[in-house]
Motif scaffolding. Sequence first.
Motif, PDB file in Angstrom:
ATOM      1  N   GLY A   1       0.782  -1.225   0.000  1.00 38.59           N
ATOM      2  CA  GLY A   1       0.000   0.000   0.000  1.00 38.59           C
ATOM      3  C   GLY A   1       0.813   1.274   0.000  1.00 38.59           C
ATOM      4  N   LYS A   2       0.128   2.357   0.356  1.00 37.67           N
ATOM      5  CA  LYS A   2       0.772   3.654   0.519  1.00 37.67           C
ATOM      6  C   LYS A   2       1.595   3.620   1.794  1.00 37.67           C
ATOM      7  CE  LYS A   2       1.547   8.013  -0.442  1.00 37.67           C
ATOM      8  NZ  LYS A   2       2.379   8.403  -1.609  1.00 37.67           N
ATOM      9  N   LYS A   3       2.841   4.115   1.722  1.00 34.20           N
ATOM     10  CA  LYS A   3       3.782   3.930   2.816  1.00 34.20           C
ATOM     11  C   LYS A   3       4.324   5.263   3.318  1.00 34.20           C
ATOM     12  CE  LYS A   3       5.890   1.058  -0.093  1.00 34.20           C
ATOM     13  NZ  LYS A   3       4.789   0.495  -0.907  1.00 34.20           N
ATOM     14  N   LEU A   4       4.663   5.275   4.603  1.00 36.19           N
ATOM     15  CA  LEU A   4       5.317   6.426   5.228  1.00 36.19           C
ATOM     16  C   LEU A   4       6.576   5.960   5.930  1.00 36.19           C
ATOM     17  CD1 LEU A   4       5.482   9.383   6.277  1.00 36.19           C
ATOM     18  CD2 LEU A   4       4.100   8.627   8.239  1.00 36.19           C
ATOM     19  N   LEU A   5       7.713   6.559   5.566  1.00 31.84           N
ATOM     20  CA  LEU A   5       8.970   6.270   6.242  1.00 31.84           C
ATOM     21  C   LEU A   5       9.406   7.500   7.033  1.00 31.84           C
ATOM     22  CD1 LEU A   5      12.042   4.325   5.251  1.00 31.84           C
ATOM     23  CD2 LEU A   5      12.386   6.765   5.701  1.00 31.84           C
ATOM     24  N   ILE A   6       9.670   7.293   8.323  1.00 29.07           N
ATOM     25  CA  ILE A   6      10.182   8.352   9.185  1.00 29.07           C
ATOM     26  C   ILE A   6      11.654   8.056   9.421  1.00 29.07           C
ATOM     27  CG2 ILE A   6       9.944   9.551  11.386  1.00 29.07           C
ATOM     28  CD1 ILE A   6       7.048   8.513  11.492  1.00 29.07           C
ATOM     29  N   SER A   7      12.513   8.937   8.912  1.00 30.52           N
ATOM     30  CA  SER A   7      13.957   8.696   8.951  1.00 30.52           C
ATOM     31  C   SER A   7      14.599   9.451  10.098  1.00 30.52           C
ATOM     32  CB  SER A   7      14.591   9.130   7.630  1.00 30.52           C
ATOM     33  OG  SER A   7      16.005   9.011   7.695  1.00 30.52           O
ATOM     34  N   PHE A   8      15.441   8.739  10.846  1.00 29.02           N
ATOM     35  CA  PHE A   8      16.180   9.370  11.933  1.00 29.02           C
ATOM     36  C   PHE A   8      17.661   9.530  11.610  1.00 29.02           C
ATOM     37  CE2 PHE A   8      12.530   7.168  13.802  1.00 29.02           C
ATOM     38  CZ  PHE A   8      11.883   8.250  14.354  1.00 29.02           C
ATOM     39  N   ASP A   9      18.059   9.149  10.373  1.00 23.61           N
ATOM     40  CA  ASP A   9      19.467   9.298   9.986  1.00 23.61           C
ATOM     41  C   ASP A   9      19.635   9.825   8.564  1.00 23.61           C
ATOM     42  OD1 ASP A   9      18.723   7.167   8.439  1.00 23.61           O
ATOM     43  OD2 ASP A   9      20.168   5.754   9.268  1.00 23.61           O
ATOM     44  N   MET A  10      18.515  10.237   7.936  1.00 26.04           N
ATOM     45  CA  MET A  10      18.534  10.858   6.600  1.00 26.04           C
ATOM     46  C   MET A  10      18.980   9.909   5.492  1.00 26.04           C
ATOM     47  SD  MET A  10      19.968  14.686   7.404  1.00 26.04           S
ATOM     48  CE  MET A  10      19.399  15.639   8.811  1.00 26.04           C
ATOM     49  N   SER A  11      18.963   8.598   5.723  1.00 22.36           N
ATOM     50  CA  SER A  11      19.398   7.654   4.680  1.00 22.36           C
ATOM     51  C   SER A  11      18.212   7.312   3.768  1.00 22.36           C
ATOM     52  CB  SER A  11      19.971   6.387   5.311  1.00 22.36           C
ATOM     53  OG  SER A  11      18.990   5.740   6.105  1.00 22.36           O
ATOM     54  N   THR A  12      17.763   8.301   3.012  1.00 25.99           N
ATOM     55  CA  THR A  12      16.564   8.141   2.200  1.00 25.99           C
ATOM     56  C   THR A  12      16.840   7.988   0.711  1.00 25.99           C
ATOM     57  OG1 THR A  12      16.354  10.552   2.060  1.00 25.99           O
ATOM     58  CG2 THR A  12      15.164   9.448   3.846  1.00 25.99           C
ATOM     59  N   ASN A  13      18.100   8.073   0.283  1.00 27.30           N
ATOM     60  CA  ASN A  13      18.420   7.967  -1.143  1.00 27.30           C
ATOM     61  C   ASN A  13      17.899   6.690  -1.798  1.00 27.30           C
ATOM     62  OD1 ASN A  13      19.641  10.448  -1.209  1.00 27.30           O
ATOM     63  ND2 ASN A  13      21.738   9.672  -1.115  1.00 27.30           N
ATOM     64  N   PRO A  14      17.921   5.523  -1.105  1.00 27.19           N
ATOM     65  CA  PRO A  14      17.430   4.300  -1.748  1.00 27.19           C
ATOM     66  C   PRO A  14      15.947   4.348  -2.118  1.00 27.19           C
ATOM     67  CG  PRO A  14      18.775   3.761   0.161  1.00 27.19           C
ATOM     68  CD  PRO A  14      18.529   5.235   0.212  1.00 27.19           C
ATOM     69  N   LEU A  15      15.206   5.329  -1.604  1.00 27.42           N
ATOM     70  CA  LEU A  15      13.764   5.393  -1.843  1.00 27.42           C
ATOM     71  C   LEU A  15      13.393   6.383  -2.936  1.00 27.42           C
ATOM     72  CD1 LEU A  15      12.583   5.403   1.870  1.00 27.42           C
ATOM     73  CD2 LEU A  15      12.943   3.428   0.385  1.00 27.42           C
ATOM     74  N   GLN A  16      14.376   7.081  -3.483  1.00 28.39           N
ATOM     75  CA  GLN A  16      14.082   8.074  -4.504  1.00 28.39           C
ATOM     76  C   GLN A  16      13.400   7.431  -5.707  1.00 28.39           C
ATOM     77  OE1 GLN A  16      17.750  10.088  -5.391  1.00 28.39           O
ATOM     78  NE2 GLN A  16      17.607  11.444  -3.620  1.00 28.39           N
ATOM     79  N   GLY A  17      12.353   8.087  -6.189  1.00 25.65           N
ATOM     80  CA  GLY A  17      11.644   7.589  -7.363  1.00 25.65           C
ATOM     81  C   GLY A  17      10.501   6.650  -7.061  1.00 25.65           C
ATOM     82  N   ASP A  18      10.356   6.215  -5.810  1.00 29.68           N
ATOM     83  CA  ASP A  18       9.249   5.335  -5.442  1.00 29.68           C
ATOM     84  C   ASP A  18       8.064   6.185  -5.012  1.00 29.68           C
ATOM     85  OD1 ASP A  18       7.451   3.533  -4.184  1.00 29.68           O
ATOM     86  OD2 ASP A  18       9.100   2.141  -3.813  1.00 29.68           O
ATOM     87  N   GLU A  19       7.041   6.248  -5.863  1.00 26.72           N
ATOM     88  CA  GLU A  19       5.906   7.133  -5.610  1.00 26.72           C
ATOM     89  C   GLU A  19       4.940   6.586  -4.563  1.00 26.72           C
ATOM     90  OE1 GLU A  19       4.074   8.149  -9.290  1.00 26.72           O
ATOM     91  OE2 GLU A  19       5.847   9.205 -10.064  1.00 26.72           O
ATOM     92  N   SER A  20       5.181   5.375  -4.079  1.00 28.08           N
ATOM     93  CA  SER A  20       4.304   4.810  -3.044  1.00 28.08           C
ATOM     94  C   SER A  20       4.758   5.195  -1.638  1.00 28.08           C
ATOM     95  CB  SER A  20       4.253   3.288  -3.148  1.00 28.08           C
ATOM     96  OG  SER A  20       5.481   2.695  -2.739  1.00 28.08           O
ATOM     97  N   ILE A  21       5.913   5.875  -1.531  1.00 26.94           N
ATOM     98  CA  ILE A  21       6.500   6.146  -0.217  1.00 26.94           C
ATOM     99  C   ILE A  21       6.608   7.646   0.035  1.00 26.94           C
ATOM    100  CG2 ILE A  21       8.492   5.813   1.301  1.00 26.94           C
ATOM    101  CD1 ILE A  21       9.188   3.311  -0.257  1.00 26.94           C
ATOM    102  N   ASP A  22       5.976   8.112   1.103  1.00 27.30           N
ATOM    103  CA  ASP A  22       6.194   9.451   1.627  1.00 27.30           C
ATOM    104  C   ASP A  22       7.299   9.367   2.683  1.00 27.30           C
ATOM    105  OD1 ASP A  22       4.175  10.412   0.037  1.00 27.30           O
ATOM    106  OD2 ASP A  22       2.677  10.491   1.644  1.00 27.30           O
ATOM    107  N   VAL A  23       8.097  10.413   2.787  1.00 32.92           N
ATOM    108  CA  VAL A  23       9.228  10.415   3.713  1.00 32.92           C
ATOM    109  C   VAL A  23       9.164  11.624   4.635  1.00 32.92           C
ATOM    110  CG1 VAL A  23      11.747  10.581   3.912  1.00 32.92           C
ATOM    111  CG2 VAL A  23      10.740   9.135   2.146  1.00 32.92           C
ATOM    112  N   ALA A  24       9.389  11.388   5.920  1.00 37.55           N
ATOM    113  CA  ALA A  24       9.512  12.466   6.902  1.00 37.55           C
ATOM    114  C   ALA A  24      10.897  12.371   7.520  1.00 37.55           C
ATOM    115  CB  ALA A  24       8.438  12.351   7.978  1.00 37.55           C
ATOM    116  N   ILE A  25      11.607  13.501   7.557  1.00 37.56           N
ATOM    117  CA  ILE A  25      12.973  13.538   8.083  1.00 37.56           C
ATOM    118  C   ILE A  25      13.010  14.449   9.310  1.00 37.56           C
ATOM    119  CG2 ILE A  25      15.373  14.154   7.602  1.00 37.56           C
ATOM    120  CD1 ILE A  25      14.827  13.588   4.655  1.00 37.56           C
ATOM    121  N   LEU A  26      13.605  13.955  10.362  1.00 33.69           N
ATOM    122  CA  LEU A  26      13.699  14.706  11.611  1.00 33.69           C
ATOM    123  C   LEU A  26      14.532  15.962  11.408  1.00 33.69           C
ATOM    124  CD1 LEU A  26      13.145  14.699  14.706  1.00 33.69           C
ATOM    125  CD2 LEU A  26      15.349  13.531  14.954  1.00 33.69           C
ATOM    126  N   ASP A  27      13.986  17.092  11.802  1.00 33.46           N
ATOM    127  CA  ASP A  27      14.704  18.361  11.729  1.00 33.46           C
ATOM    128  C   ASP A  27      15.598  18.515  12.961  1.00 33.46           C
ATOM    129  OD1 ASP A  27      14.644  21.565  12.389  1.00 33.46           O
ATOM    130  OD2 ASP A  27      14.666  21.155  10.236  1.00 33.46           O
TER     131      ASP A  27
END
Length: 214
Positions: A35-61
């Motif tokens: 399904g539709k996915k949400l990833l919450i990143s605590f280390d900013m390692s989000t490059n492997p998810l680029q281009g996947d339109e099923s995944i929303d990403v939240a990065i800790l400020d």
Amino acid sequence: MRFYESGKIPDRQHMYFVYGDGGTGKTSLFKQFPGKKLLISFDMSTNPLQGDESIDVAILDESEKPRIQSVLDNFLTRAISSGRYQSICLDNVTALQNYVLENIDGQSKDGRQNYQKLQLWFRDLGSYLRNVNVTVYVTAHSIDKGADVINGRYEADMNVKTFNALTSMFDVVGRIYMQDGQRMIDLDPEQGNHAKNRIDDRKLIKAEELLQQK
């Protein structure tokens, strides 16, 4: 206390905890979740998810770290209550644990009480995730205790009691690693590592088979 008559126990979505070294594909493994996915990143390692339109990403400020507990609690509540997501990932709870401990550290002169607060917060987080109707995926770094350790050489890079408080709610706990060019996940507790599989009887699987059931 909730009571369910026999035959009326509700289905719950599964919870997966995977730990391993950097570069073993823990983050990219989330792509196979439903399904539709949400990833919450605590280390900013989000490059492997680029281009996947099923995944929303939240990065800790950076400014949010001193109040990460309330920030995460509020964000998760809003995201899950929206009904938008079928799968949620907390990516790198090793980092999350360190942020939370830094916030708690010093609140008590007795360091043991600080760790007790850490464990209680992660237990409550696990309980909350267990009771929401979404598939949960959590990652962490691993510790290698050395080749001379025969059983239990590997474990998640977390305070052990904190790890237990969180993962007691999980259906699957496993270590991901590379072998002969393939990503494997060890689910066998008899190896002495942090591992379990309450879904079926598989003990060693290819990473892409994680969501399959025997």
